[in-house]
Each structure stands twice: as structure tokens, then as C-alpha cells.
Enzyme design. Structure first.
Site, PDB file in Angstrom:
ATOM      1  CG  ASP A 138      -2.215  -1.230   0.932  1.00 23.53           C
ATOM      2  OD1 ASP A 138      -2.318  -1.459   0.176  1.00 23.53           O
ATOM      3  OD2 ASP A 138      -2.202  -1.687   2.481  1.00 23.53           O
ATOM      4  CD  GLU A 139       4.700   1.690   4.220  1.00 22.42           C
ATOM      5  OE1 GLU A 139       5.641   1.424   3.916  1.00 22.42           O
ATOM      6  OE2 GLU A 139       4.428   1.844   5.236  1.00 22.42           O
ATOM      7  CG  LEU A 140       5.568   0.145  -4.449  1.00 17.45           C
ATOM      8  CD1 LEU A 140       7.498   0.834  -4.202  1.00 17.45           C
ATOM      9  CD2 LEU A 140       5.610  -1.394  -4.495  1.00 17.45           C
TER      10      LEU A 140
END
EC number: 3.2.2.6
Length: 571
Positions: free
Chosen positions: A429-431
């Protein structure tokens, strides 16, 4: 084909073009249109004649995989091109999360009462396609062209008609490997190592091994000098010439580079390639391509005019013989990086607490990284007074929006891909957020492959791919989220990739005074186009930066090709 089949195939038979003394191959696409994990096993009626890669595996729900069927080289044509051989595929539903390595022959045993679906394919021999004979403009149809290639790959000895170029002649040949360019050109700069990159393309259906050697081994070296090019793929080779102390007379060079290549067994790797494989004395014929080495005049960049100096005055900067960046070059790096990482603003969290502006966001998975490679990277950045964010700064249990704010406040993100990376939906999700910021031009993302084969990682192979598939199954009710993960991975993988070895970084960690130079190299990669503009380098000019020291036992080569930067790290 019935609609209730566990797996569907894109071919109803296996067809091999008959070419003597050459392996043939045929690819099959296996599609699973069910909501189950489906395991498969492939076997043939003549295992010594055919091999299937992979022969066992698991196809995830609503997905597909490709299988390659390889036929060994025939020494003589079969009578009437008849073939009675067959290929059998067995498949069955297995437990969610089952991996390829867990598939066994016992799972498909009818005697054990296992329900197994079977599909049988006929193997058919067909005539190979006949390429059209090229006809040069101005010649009568069917007449012999006047051009001939006396030395394969030697462009200077080819007469080319107006409608057929050198590249066209090479492309139309039956060479195992196509090498581009057709000669090796080095710009002559005294006391500097220079390099030239070659692209090796395999347009056949075979695995092709290659070996490179030169007529002057002390003067040139090739990386890699041996390897295997997979079917329908390519690889890049770097040829490096040692620094010249004086200019050669009339810029003439008689040196040559020889490439030997031959078809090898499927799944052969670079470490399996030996000199004996190319030995004519041992009866191993190999295809050879000779490339001329040519000296060329380096492009002349416009003379930089420093403020307060007269136009045309000699620049103070020079690059020392050991290949390290000169003082002027380091100053230039700093001038690019300091604006990115200075004058840090502050931000306020949801509780009204003032926080520092995070300028580098590190995205990774696992305590083993935190205590080794990430620890090194954080120390290196802090020595340069760069604010770094890792999850050790934040309270555990915070929501993703809080992490997204940290990404938005960052200028550079380092995504460290390890085997365990795809275990974490948070990392992915951060990516996705990093990709969004990158596409808006607000973030530079530097991918690092930690103890991973970058190519295998990009193809979602090994533990990295298995973990991702398990996560896909766990979140199968959120297909849009899964799609965003895959798009983010593909987008970031298209950037530069650094391959990391923790043993080397442990050495550097003991001597932190050397890390700032390495850090600048890492961070500057994505700003290389700006450096090119400042120094007057053009995209056709190959810039080589070598970093050597007693501490760092490997070289880092950086050179742009068509706005791309390739990094080779090797002993």
C-alpha cells in the site's frame, strides 16, 4: 473444450517445426478460470525426447501461467513427418496457498483415490517457415546480390544495396545471437577507462550460451564474459578498455572482440557455462562473431563558463586516475542534492505535535533489514544531515493515512525489496502511494533488490512471487487493491535497480566516513539527466564513473543509454 475444465489451454496440439540439429520449442498458456488453486503435472510418452518447463506447478484462481515444451534436436528428419508421441497434463484442485514446490506425483495418483482431470495433446511435426529472400533494389528478381559477408558480424566488409541496411542483413540472418552495435567504439581520452555496451538478442526458441574474449586480454575486459541468453530475450554486455597513456597513431586499432555462442540445454545457467563447451578440438562447434574495435574522437562538450571568470578559461576540475569523483564533480553533486535536503520544513501531527520534515522515506519489510542494511543506510543519511523516516520513529498501530503523510513529505523514497517484502500488504500500500507521488513528479523512488535476483523478482518468481500470490489469495475479495499493488511493483521495477549484498555493507558500516560518497552515488542515479545537462554530456556519449578503494572491493559502473542508467555491481 468443455466449460467445466479446471485448466484451459490456448493450443489443442503441440507443433514443432522440423530443423535438423536444432532444438524446437512450443509454448502453452494454462488458464485457470475457477476460484480454486489448481495444481498441474505434465509428462510425455518419451521423456528423453521432450522436456517441459515447469513440469509441475500451481495456477492461482482467475490467472494463467506459461509452460514451455522443448524437443531435443533431431539428427535426421522423421519419415513422412509422422509422430506418435503425446503430452499428458493432469490437474486437480488443491488447498489455498499451495506452492509449486509442494506439488508431488502422489497428488495425481488415481490408485490413491485422487480426483484428477487429464488432457492429452498430440505432438505434430510441421515444416519450418521459409523466410523471404531479400531482393535489392535495381536487381532482377531472383538474381544473386553482390553483397557478401566474409566475416560474420564484420560490417566493414559488407556491401549494402540502397534498400537493405546493415541492421536488416543481420536481422535476416540465422545467427543464434544478434549483436548491436556491429563494432566496438571507444572514445579516446587519455588516462581514463572507457566503456562500450553491447546488446545480445536471442530471437530463437533455444537457450543460447555465449563466451566473449579479446585479442588483447590485458587491455580489454568484458562483463559478463560468459552467460546464457534465454529464448526470445536479450542481455547487455559491457566492454571496458583500460586507460591509455598516449594516443594511438592515426587512431588505428587492430584489436578484435570474439563472441562464441551455441545452443545449450534448457535451464542452463551462466555458472554452468565453461570454456570446454566452445572447444573445437573437443568436437563442440560454436557460432562465432568478430567485432572490430575502433577508436573515435570523444564528443566535445561546450566549455563551462564559471561566474566571474573569462570565457574559455581552463576549468579547474579534473578526474583523478583512480576513478573517484573529482572535487568539482562532488561539488556538482552537492549542488543538486543540497536543495533537495536542506531548509527542512516542519509538519504537525494529528495531536498538534511538531515533527521534522521527513525527506527520505524507507520502505522495507523485516527486522533483519532494520538491523543491517537499513541501519547502514539510515546512519549514512544522518551523517549528511538528511532526515530519514523508518517505522521506528512512529508509534506502532498508526493508520496508513499517517504513513501516507510521511511519504508526501518526503523527497526521495528507497524501496528495499526482499523475499519477505510481499508478505506485507502495508508495504505494498505504501508502494502504491509512492507510485502516485512519483507520477506527479513529487517523489524520486530508488528500488533496491536485497539479496534477490532482480530479474526473478520482476517476474514474481521464487519466494518473492509465492508470498505475493498468497497475499493475493488472502485479499481476493479486493481485486482493485491487488491490481494497484501489481501496477506499483511494475512501475517501480522499471526504474534503476541496485543489487545489495549485506556482507559488503557490513564492511562499509565499520568505516562510516566512506559512506557519504556511496550515498551520493545511490541518490544521484535518478537525477542523471540533470547532470548531463550541466556537463554538456549527450545521450550518445557513454559516461563511465568508477569508484574503487581498499574498503569497497567492487566497482560501480554508471552509463546512460537512451536516457536509461544501468548499474553493474560485481567483484
Amino acid at each position: 473444450m468443455s466449460t467445466d475444465e479446471l485448466l484451459t489451454f490456448d493450443h489443442v496440439d503441440i507443433r514443432f517445426p522440423i530443423e535438423l540439429n536444432k532444438q524446437g520449442s512450443c509454448s502453452l498458456n494454462l488458464t485457470n478460470k475457477t476460484d480454486n488453486y489448481v495444481a498441474f503435472k505434465a509428462q510425455t510418452t518419451k521423456p528423453k525426447m521432450y522436456c517441459v518447463k515447469p513440469s509441475v506447478g500451481v495456477v492461482l484462481p482467475r490467472s494463467s501461467c506459461e509452460v514451455l515444451v522443448v524437443m531435443q534436436a533431431l539428427k535426421e528428419a522423421p519419415a513422412d513427418r509422422q509422430c506418435k508421441d503425446k503430452l499428458l497434463f493432469q490437474c486437480k484442485v488443491v488447498e489455498p496457498g499451495t506452492m509449486d514446490k509442494e506439488v508431488t506425483s502422489e497428488m495425481f495418483s488415481k490408485e490413491a483415490g485422487h480426483r484428477v482431470e487429464e488432457t492429452i495433446f498430440k505432438i505434430i511435426y510441421v515444416a519450418p517457415p521459409q523466410p523471404q529472400s531479400p531482393v535489392q533494389e535495381g536487381l532482377e528478381d531472383g538474381s544473386s546480390p553482390s553483397a557478401s559477408v566474409s566475416d560474420k558480424g564484420n560490417a566493414s566488409e559488407v556491401f549494402v544495396g540502397p534498400s537493405v541496411g546493415i541492421v536488416d542483413l543481420i536481422r535476416m540472418s540465422d545467427e543464434l545471437l544478434i549483436i548491436d552495435p556491429v563494432d566496438v567504439q571507444f572514445p579516446i581520452e587519455l588516462n581514463k577507462k572507457v566503456s562500450c555496451s553491447l546488446n545480445l538478442t536471442n530471437k530463437t526458441e533455444n537457450y543460447v550460451a555465449f563466451k566473449a574474449k579479446t585479442t588483447n586480454a590485458k587491455k580489454y575486459y568484458v562483463r559478463p564474459n560468459v552467460g546464457v541468453v534465454l529464448p526470445r530475450s536479450s542481455c547487455e554486455v559491457l566492454v571496458i578498455m583500460q586507460a591509455l597513456k598516449e594516443a594511438p597513431a592515426d587512431m588505428q586499432c587492430r584489436d578484435k572482440l570474439l563472441f562464441q555462442c551455441k545452443v545449450v540445454e534448457p535451464e542452463t545457467t551462466a555458472k554452468d557455462v565453461t570454456s570446454e563447451m566452445f572447444s573445437k578440438e573437443a568436437g563442440h562447434p560454436a557460432e562465432e562473431t568478430r567485432l572490430k574495435v575502433m577508436y573515435v574522437t570523444p564528443p566535445q562538450p561546450p566549455s563551462p563558463v564559471q561566474e566571474g571568470t573569462e570565457e574559455g578559461s581552463s576549468p579547474r576540475a579534473s578526474v583523478s586516475d583512480n576513478g573517484n569523483a573529482s572535487e568539482a564533480f562532488v561539488d556538482m553533486l552537492r549542488s543538486l542534492l543540497v536543495p533537495l535536503f536542506s531548509n527542512a520544513a516542519s509538519s504537525t501531527d494529528d495531536h498538534g505535535i511538531t515533527l521534522p520534515q521527513y525527506q527520505v522515506f524507507i520502505n522495507f519489510r523485516g527486522d533483519e533489514l532494520r538491523n543491517s542494511f537499513v541501519g547502514f543506510l539510515v546512519k549514512a543519511m544522518r551523517l549528511e544531515k538528511i532526515n530519514v523516516f523508518t517505522d521506528e520513529v512512529e508509534l506502532r498501530g498508526t493508520n496508513l493515512n499517517y504513513l501516507f503523510r510521511r511519504i508526501e513529505e518526503s523527497r526521495v523514497a528507497v524501496a528495499i525489496f526482499s523475499e519477505r517484502y510481499t508478505e506485507s500488504c502495508w508495504c505494498l500500500d505504501e508502494l502504491v502511494k509512492m507510485k502516485e507521488q512519483m507520477e506527479q513528479g513529487k517523489l524520486v523512488v530508488v528500488p533496491v533488490f536485497y539479496r534477490l535476483n532482480a530479474t526473478a523478482c520482476k517476474r514474481f518468481m521464487g519466494a518473492f512471487g509465492d508470498n505475493l500470490r498468497n497475499l493475493e489469495w488472502e485479499y481476493r475479495s479486493e481485486p482493485e487493491r491487488i491490481q494497484k499493488w501489481k501496477e506499483a511493483l511494475s512501475s517501480v521495477f522499471s526504474n534503476i535497480g541496485l543489487t545489495s549484498d549485506i556482507r559488503r555493507y557490513n564492511l562499509i558500516n565499520k568505516n562510516m566516513d566512506h559512506t557519504s560518497e556511496f550515498l551520493y552515488i545511490v541518490l544521484i542515479l535518478n537525477f542523471f539527466s540533470e547532470i548531463s545537462d550541466m556537463t554538456g554530456l549527450t545521450t550518445s556519449y557513454q559516461f563511465l564513473l568508477m569508484m574503487k578503494s581498499n574498503l569497497i572491493s567492487y566497482d560501480i559502473y554508471i552509463y546512460p543509454t537512451k536516457f536509461c542508467v544501468n548499474v553493474f555491481i560485481g567483484v
